[in-house]
Design an enzyme around this catalytic site. Structure first.
Site, PDB file in Angstrom:
ATOM      1  N   ASN A   7       4.198 -11.646  -2.446  1.00 28.82           N
ATOM      2  CA  ASN A   7       3.538 -11.135  -1.284  1.00 28.82           C
ATOM      3  C   ASN A   7       2.453 -11.932  -0.965  1.00 28.82           C
ATOM      4  OD1 ASN A   7       2.086  -9.769   0.775  1.00 28.82           O
ATOM      5  ND2 ASN A   7       2.261  -7.678  -0.474  1.00 28.82           N
ATOM      6  N   ARG A  88       7.981 -11.056   0.882  1.00 28.46           N
ATOM      7  CA  ARG A  88       7.459 -10.025   1.872  1.00 28.46           C
ATOM      8  C   ARG A  88       7.011 -10.612   3.148  1.00 28.46           C
ATOM      9  NH1 ARG A  88       1.895  -7.353   3.067  1.00 28.46           N
ATOM     10  NH2 ARG A  88       2.472  -5.867   4.456  1.00 28.46           N
ATOM     11  N   HIS A 177       5.346  -1.083   7.223  1.00 30.49           N
ATOM     12  CA  HIS A 177       5.252  -0.325   5.873  1.00 30.49           C
ATOM     13  C   HIS A 177       6.905  -0.117   6.104  1.00 30.49           C
ATOM     14  CE1 HIS A 177       0.967   1.102   6.252  1.00 30.49           C
ATOM     15  NE2 HIS A 177       0.970   0.010   5.484  1.00 30.49           N
ATOM     16  N   ARG A 236      -9.040   1.125  10.128  1.00 25.28           N
ATOM     17  CA  ARG A 236      -8.313   1.252  11.485  1.00 25.28           C
ATOM     18  C   ARG A 236      -8.482   2.459  12.249  1.00 25.28           C
ATOM     19  NH1 ARG A 236      -3.454  -1.046   9.023  1.00 25.28           N
ATOM     20  NH2 ARG A 236      -3.876  -3.261   8.437  1.00 25.28           N
ATOM     21  N   GLU A 380       7.207  -1.355  -3.306  1.00 24.44           N
ATOM     22  CA  GLU A 380       7.471  -2.239  -2.361  1.00 24.44           C
ATOM     23  C   GLU A 380       8.235  -3.402  -3.185  1.00 24.44           C
ATOM     24  OE1 GLU A 380       4.032  -1.242  -0.541  1.00 24.44           O
ATOM     25  OE2 GLU A 380       4.777  -1.726   1.404  1.00 24.44           O
TER      26      GLU A 380
END
Ligand code: ADP
Length: 393
Positions: A7, A88, A177, A236, A380
């Site tokens: 990642n 990823r 996601h 956010r 993940e």
């Protein structure tokens, strides 16, 4: 058989090396501050943490050091033991509906999609090229955050804006996601022993998204054109009225980009509490009756409830709600508040089971709840490694 999951961000590179026969993590680590002063790496191996400051001028240097360390630690005897590397990828646009083997065309596409993920896609390309230089014969796979959401129909993915913005410039909902939501859908399906599930997956970490899933496929998701949309997050805002942007530009004398930066980095829990983006701090603050923390927590949980109830109707009911990621897996008070607010849907949870479910797979609903509720730790990295394995086979 060993597979590496990678990642890469603009200045970081995280990796996990799996033994795929047992699905165990052999070694994992992160290279930080690549191309910046004070770069270092941290490795986790055999229960120990190894941290070292080191010059990392670019991603290639990080990959070289990483592979040298694997040899030096005796994790592998030769690089050929690493049979595949899965990367990823934040944005696959509309083109990529599933993971793919990386070739020159994929790299060109990632470069072309950079407007959709300006910080991430160029970094992914750097990492892919770096790995290709050091491991030229090892197959690599791209696993896209957006791919899982490509089953949305146009009612879900279109915005009610001039249609040519979509036709000419690809303005639509892509979501994020996706790899995590896909993992959750698969895991809960295994746990319950059935595929035909109406599932609402709540990935609530520092970033957060809610996804409506039917029979293992995404129907709708809360993040949008970018990860800024949807529920309130750590920093956010989630959904807002876009008319506030020119208004705030005018009042604060800042540019549109500065407003967007504030919506990404200074809003959410941090913005409303004026204190912290970390749910642990907010909960500690609430114990001291701090108004700012109570306000942030109330709004945060409400935006999750709004999406869950919307998706309940979208799916024509719901069989199971799953909580995952940093907050979802660990924060019993957050889950409790959300589930209390969902009581009109017939949701009932067991407070003790909820409290005890920290970072583990657990059912927290009562037997008479109309919707089953589970905490499911996401993985993940494993999903990326599994996609890689199946494609290189
Ligand atoms: P991301 O991958 O989006 O960066 P994570 O899924 O790792 O985020 O989640 C990180 C967040 O999880 C932290 O910012 C913190 O708010 C929250 N978190 C982690 N542990 C706990 C906990 N025990 N209680 C409440 N919140 C927690």
């Amino acid at each position: 058989m060993k597979i590496m999951s990678v990642n890469a961000g603009s200045s970081s590179l995280k990796f996990t090396l799996f033994e795929m026969n047992t699905k165990e993590v052999i070694i994992s680590g992160v290279f930080e501050r690549i191309g910046i002063m004070g770069s270092k790496y941290t490795l986790k191996y055999q229960g120990e943490k190894i941290t070292q400051e080191v010059d990392l001028e670019d991603h290639e240097k990080a990959v070289e050091i990483l592979l040298d360390k694997l040899l030096a630690l005796g994790v592998v005897r030769s690089f050929s033991e690493i049979e595949g590397v899965g990367h990823r990828i934040v944005s696959g646009g509309e083109k990529y509906t599933k993971s793919v083997l990386i070739d020159d065309q994929v790299i060109q596409d990632l470069i072309a999609l950079k407007d959709f993920a300006p910080l991430h896609n160029p970094a992914h390309v750097k990492a892919i090229v770096a790995f290709q230089r050091v491991l030229p014969d090892t197959p690599m796979v791209a696993v896209f955050d957006t791919a899982f959401h490509q089953t949305m129909d146009e009612v879900s993915y279109l915005y009610p804006v001039p249609y040519e913005w979509y036709q000419k410039y690809g303005v639509r909902k892509y979501g994020a996601h996706g790899t995590s939501h896909r993992y959750i859908a698969r895991k809960i399906s295994e746990v319950l022993g059935r595929e035909d599930l109406r599932l609402i997956s709540c990935h609530i970490g520092n970033g957060g998204s809610i996804t409506a899933i039917r029979d293992g496929k995404c129907v709708d998701t809360s993040m949008g054109f970018t990860p800024l949309a949807g529920i309130m997050m750590g920093t956010r805002s989630g959904d807002i009225d876009s008319s506030m942007i020119p208004y705030v530009m005018d009042k604060c004398e800042i540019t549109a980009q500065e407003v967007i930066d504030a919506l990404n980095k200074k809003s959410g829990l941090l913005g409303l509490s004026q204190y912290s983006s970390d749910m642990r701090d907010i909960i500690d603050g609430m114990a001291e009756h701090k108004e700012n923390c109570l306000r942030a927590f109330e709004k945060y949980t409400q935006t999750i409830v709004n999406y869950v109830s919307q998706y309940y109707v979208r799916l024509g009911g719901c069989d199971v709600i799953c909580f995952t990621a940093g907050v979802g897996e660990n924060s019993a008070p957050t889950r409790a508040k959300v589930l209390e607010k969902l009581a009109p849907l017939g949701v009932k949870f067991d407070p003790l089971k909820n409290k005890e479910a920290v970072g583990v797979l657990a059912k927290i609903s009562t037997d008479d709840s109309k919707i089953q509720v589970y905490v499911v730790p996401t993985d993940e990295e494993l999903m990326i490694a599994e996609d890689t394995l199946s494609l290189i086979r």
